[in-house]
Design a protein around this motif. Structure first.
Motif, PDB file in Angstrom:
ATOM      1  N   GLY A  60       0.786  -1.229   0.000  1.00 12.98           N
ATOM      2  CA  GLY A  60       0.000   0.000   0.000  1.00 12.98           C
ATOM      3  C   GLY A  60       0.818   1.279   0.000  1.00 12.98           C
ATOM      4  O   GLY A  60       0.399   2.295  -0.575  1.00 12.98           O
ATOM      5  N   ASP A  61       1.997   1.255   0.621  1.00 14.88           N
ATOM      6  CA  ASP A  61       2.807   2.476   0.687  1.00 14.88           C
ATOM      7  C   ASP A  61       3.445   2.811  -0.662  1.00 14.88           C
ATOM      8  O   ASP A  61       4.078   3.862  -0.818  1.00 14.88           O
ATOM      9  CB  ASP A  61       3.874   2.387   1.801  1.00 14.88           C
ATOM     10  CG  ASP A  61       4.791   1.181   1.678  1.00 14.88           C
ATOM     11  OD1 ASP A  61       4.307   0.097   1.304  1.00 14.88           O
ATOM     12  OD2 ASP A  61       5.998   1.316   1.953  1.00 14.88           O
ATOM     13  N   HIS A  62       3.242   1.935  -1.678  1.00 14.63           N
ATOM     14  CA  HIS A  62       3.773   2.176  -3.022  1.00 14.63           C
ATOM     15  C   HIS A  62       2.664   2.235  -4.082  1.00 14.63           C
ATOM     16  O   HIS A  62       2.777   2.972  -5.061  1.00 14.63           O
ATOM     17  CB  HIS A  62       4.784   1.087  -3.403  1.00 14.63           C
ATOM     18  CG  HIS A  62       5.937   1.051  -2.461  1.00 14.63           C
ATOM     19  ND1 HIS A  62       7.124   1.701  -2.717  1.00 14.63           N
ATOM     20  CD2 HIS A  62       6.063   0.504  -1.229  1.00 14.63           C
ATOM     21  CE1 HIS A  62       7.942   1.533  -1.684  1.00 14.63           C
ATOM     22  NE2 HIS A  62       7.325   0.815  -0.771  1.00 14.63           N
ATOM     23  N   LEU A  63       1.636   1.425  -3.885  1.00 17.18           N
ATOM     24  CA  LEU A  63       0.600   1.279  -4.911  1.00 17.18           C
ATOM     25  C   LEU A  63      -0.738   1.881  -4.477  1.00 17.18           C
ATOM     26  O   LEU A  63      -1.616   2.098  -5.312  1.00 17.18           O
ATOM     27  CB  LEU A  63       0.434  -0.226  -5.218  1.00 17.18           C
ATOM     28  CG  LEU A  63      -0.510  -0.660  -6.320  1.00 17.18           C
ATOM     29  CD1 LEU A  63      -0.204   0.039  -7.638  1.00 17.18           C
ATOM     30  CD2 LEU A  63      -0.453  -2.171  -6.504  1.00 17.18           C
ATOM     31  N   GLY A  64      -0.876   2.185  -3.186  1.00 18.76           N
ATOM     32  CA  GLY A  64      -2.175   2.586  -2.639  1.00 18.76           C
ATOM     33  C   GLY A  64      -2.840   3.750  -3.342  1.00 18.76           C
ATOM     34  O   GLY A  64      -4.068   3.818  -3.420  1.00 18.76           O
ATOM     35  N   GLY A  65      -2.070   4.689  -3.887  1.00 16.63           N
ATOM     36  CA  GLY A  65      -2.663   5.869  -4.510  1.00 16.63           C
ATOM     37  C   GLY A  65      -2.647   5.848  -6.022  1.00 16.63           C
ATOM     38  O   GLY A  65      -3.093   6.806  -6.667  1.00 16.63           O
ATOM     39  N   VAL A  66      -2.166   4.757  -6.608  1.00 19.94           N
ATOM     40  CA  VAL A  66      -1.933   4.741  -8.061  1.00 19.94           C
ATOM     41  C   VAL A  66      -3.245   4.728  -8.849  1.00 19.94           C
ATOM     42  O   VAL A  66      -3.407   5.482  -9.817  1.00 19.94           O
ATOM     43  CB  VAL A  66      -1.038   3.541  -8.454  1.00 19.94           C
ATOM     44  CG1 VAL A  66      -0.994   3.371  -9.969  1.00 19.94           C
ATOM     45  CG2 VAL A  66       0.366   3.723  -7.887  1.00 19.94           C
ATOM     46  N   GLY A  67      -4.200   3.888  -8.446  1.00 18.68           N
ATOM     47  CA  GLY A  67      -5.435   3.712  -9.221  1.00 18.68           C
ATOM     48  C   GLY A  67      -6.187   5.022  -9.413  1.00 18.68           C
ATOM     49  O   GLY A  67      -6.498   5.422 -10.538  1.00 18.68           O
ATOM     50  N   ARG A  68      -6.470   5.710  -8.321  1.00 22.93           N
ATOM     51  CA  ARG A  68      -7.272   6.942  -8.419  1.00 22.93           C
ATOM     52  C   ARG A  68      -6.519   8.040  -9.169  1.00 22.93           C
ATOM     53  O   ARG A  68      -7.109   8.780  -9.955  1.00 22.93           O
ATOM     54  CB  ARG A  68      -7.672   7.424  -7.021  1.00 22.93           C
ATOM     55  CG  ARG A  68      -8.716   6.502  -6.380  1.00 22.93           C
ATOM     56  CD  ARG A  68      -9.269   7.093  -5.098  1.00 22.93           C
ATOM     57  NE  ARG A  68     -10.046   8.305  -5.339  1.00 22.93           N
ATOM     58  CZ  ARG A  68     -10.379   9.169  -4.383  1.00 22.93           C
ATOM     59  NH1 ARG A  68      -9.989   8.963  -3.149  1.00 22.93           N
ATOM     60  NH2 ARG A  68     -11.105  10.229  -4.670  1.00 22.93           N
ATOM     61  N   LEU A  69      -5.228   8.141  -8.938  1.00 20.09           N
ATOM     62  CA  LEU A  69      -4.429   9.153  -9.643  1.00 20.09           C
ATOM     63  C   LEU A  69      -4.431   8.885 -11.148  1.00 20.09           C
ATOM     64  O   LEU A  69      -4.627   9.795 -11.967  1.00 20.09           O
ATOM     65  CB  LEU A  69      -2.992   9.142  -9.102  1.00 20.09           C
ATOM     66  CG  LEU A  69      -2.021  10.145  -9.725  1.00 20.09           C
ATOM     67  CD1 LEU A  69      -2.433  11.581  -9.387  1.00 20.09           C
ATOM     68  CD2 LEU A  69      -0.587   9.884  -9.252  1.00 20.09           C
ATOM     69  N   ALA A  70      -4.251   7.620 -11.519  1.00 22.90           N
ATOM     70  CA  ALA A  70      -4.193   7.250 -12.941  1.00 22.90           C
ATOM     71  C   ALA A  70      -5.544   7.466 -13.623  1.00 22.90           C
ATOM     72  O   ALA A  70      -5.601   7.904 -14.773  1.00 22.90           O
ATOM     73  CB  ALA A  70      -3.752   5.799 -13.077  1.00 22.90           C
ATOM     74  N   ARG A  71      -6.633   7.155 -12.912  1.00 27.57           N
ATOM     75  CA  ARG A  71      -7.958   7.317 -13.511  1.00 27.57           C
ATOM     76  C   ARG A  71      -8.304   8.792 -13.678  1.00 27.57           C
ATOM     77  O   ARG A  71      -8.752   9.219 -14.741  1.00 27.57           O
ATOM     78  CB  ARG A  71      -9.021   6.620 -12.644  1.00 27.57           C
ATOM     79  CG  ARG A  71      -9.055   5.110 -12.835  1.00 27.57           C
ATOM     80  CD  ARG A  71     -10.265   4.466 -12.167  1.00 27.57           C
ATOM     81  NE  ARG A  71     -10.180   4.478 -10.723  1.00 27.57           N
ATOM     82  CZ  ARG A  71      -9.528   3.551  -9.994  1.00 27.57           C
ATOM     83  NH1 ARG A  71      -8.922   2.549 -10.586  1.00 27.57           N
ATOM     84  NH2 ARG A  71      -9.513   3.626  -8.679  1.00 27.57           N
ATOM     85  N   LYS A  72      -8.079   9.585 -12.631  1.00 30.80           N
ATOM     86  CA  LYS A  72      -8.492  10.995 -12.697  1.00 30.80           C
ATOM     87  C   LYS A  72      -7.676  11.767 -13.734  1.00 30.80           C
ATOM     88  O   LYS A  72      -8.220  12.576 -14.481  1.00 30.80           O
ATOM     89  CB  LYS A  72      -8.345  11.658 -11.329  1.00 30.80           C
ATOM     90  CG  LYS A  72      -8.734  13.133 -11.369  1.00 30.80           C
ATOM     91  CD  LYS A  72      -8.791  13.777 -10.003  1.00 30.80           C
ATOM     92  CE  LYS A  72      -9.042  15.277 -10.156  1.00 30.80           C
ATOM     93  NZ  LYS A  72      -8.905  15.983  -8.860  1.00 30.80           N
TER      94      LYS A  72
END
Ligand SMILES: [Zn+2]
Ligand SMILES: [Zn+2]
Length: 254
Positions: A60-72
């Motif tokens: 999570g400390d590496h991938l946790g924010g990737v999905g929402r950032l990539a989609r938006k």
């Protein structure tokens, strides 16, 4: 000119920015969307200007924010097949998967992933090159293999995990099983292990050495810095620790 910066570094979130000739790449994003956007803007970067997010592994400390950032912001995401299999949030507009020995290019940057021993599906770390300049990234590895040692030789800039001081880890509050995991062969690098990597190198080219992923419980910046200085001496002006909250301001690789 290449330059790099960090949004933050540590078990509460990691993200490293690399920029060359207008191409901006984010390596990992372990922060919530708003936090990521605020930290990018702090460094003068519009989120939508990112050319890619390279992921090291699924924690999570590496991938946790990737999905929402990539989609938006419609940013392409790159990760190994094994990291993709382990990802709980893979619905992004543009996903590129690779094997951890497969090299590729983004803009004018050559990307060289390399596998690392860590308790994740198919973890890798990265070397990024532009012309003769080379930036190495290493976090989240339980030990240093000879392949890793080769990949990270002759860097102009290196971000290097110094996760824990073994004595603080041993005497600290973690449960016994977590202590074993962190200190184990597929856990995290201690200060001494990180310093040991540097001991094998001629460091003539190294302009920046940034110590990263320091545990807030099991380490202190002065201990990490002392362990590294014991091996490389006091001479390197570009030696510093990245911070969980403040990250790291832009560092130019000339
Ligand atoms: Zn990890
Ligand atoms: Zn981590």
């Amino acid at each position: 000119m290449m330059r790099f910066a960090m949004l933050g570094s540590g078990s509460k979130g990691n993200a490293t920015l690399i920029e060359h000739d207008g191409t901006r790449i984010l390596v990992d994003c372990g922060f919530q969307l708003r936090e990521t956007e605020a930290r990018l803007l702090r460094l003068g970067v519009e989120p939508a200007s990112l050319a890619a997010i390279l992921v090291t592994h699924e924690h999570g400390d590496h991938l946790g924010g990737v999905g929402r950032l990539a989609r938006k912001h419609r940013v392409p995401v790159y990760m190994t097949y094994g990291t993709h299999r382990a990802w709980k949030d893979p619905d992004v507009p543009h996903l590129i998967r690779f094997s951890p020995h497969q090299r590729f290019e983004i803009g004018g940057l050559a990307i060289e992933p390399y596998p690392v021993p860590h308790d994740a599906g198919e973890p890798c770390q990265y070397v990024l090159r532009a012309g003769a300049r080379k930036i190495g990234i290493l976090s989240d590895a339980g030990h240093i293999s000879s392949h890793m040692r080769e990949m990270l030789a002759d860097c102009d800039a290196l971000t290097l995990e110094c996760n824990h001081d073994p004595q603080l880890l041993r005497d600290g509050p973690y449960h016994a099983s977590l202590k074993l995991r962190v200190g184990g062969d597929r856990g995290h690098l201690s200060n001494a292990q990180a310093a040991g990597l540097l001991g094998g190198y001629a460091l003539a080219r190294l302009q920046h050495l940034v110590l990263t992923h320091l545990s807030e419980v099991n380490n202190r910046p002065e201990l990490a810095l002392a362990a590294v200085r014991a091996v490389i001496g006091d001479e390197l002006p570009g030696l510093r620790c990245a911070d969980q909250e403040l990250g790291l301001d832009w560092c130019e690789v000339v």
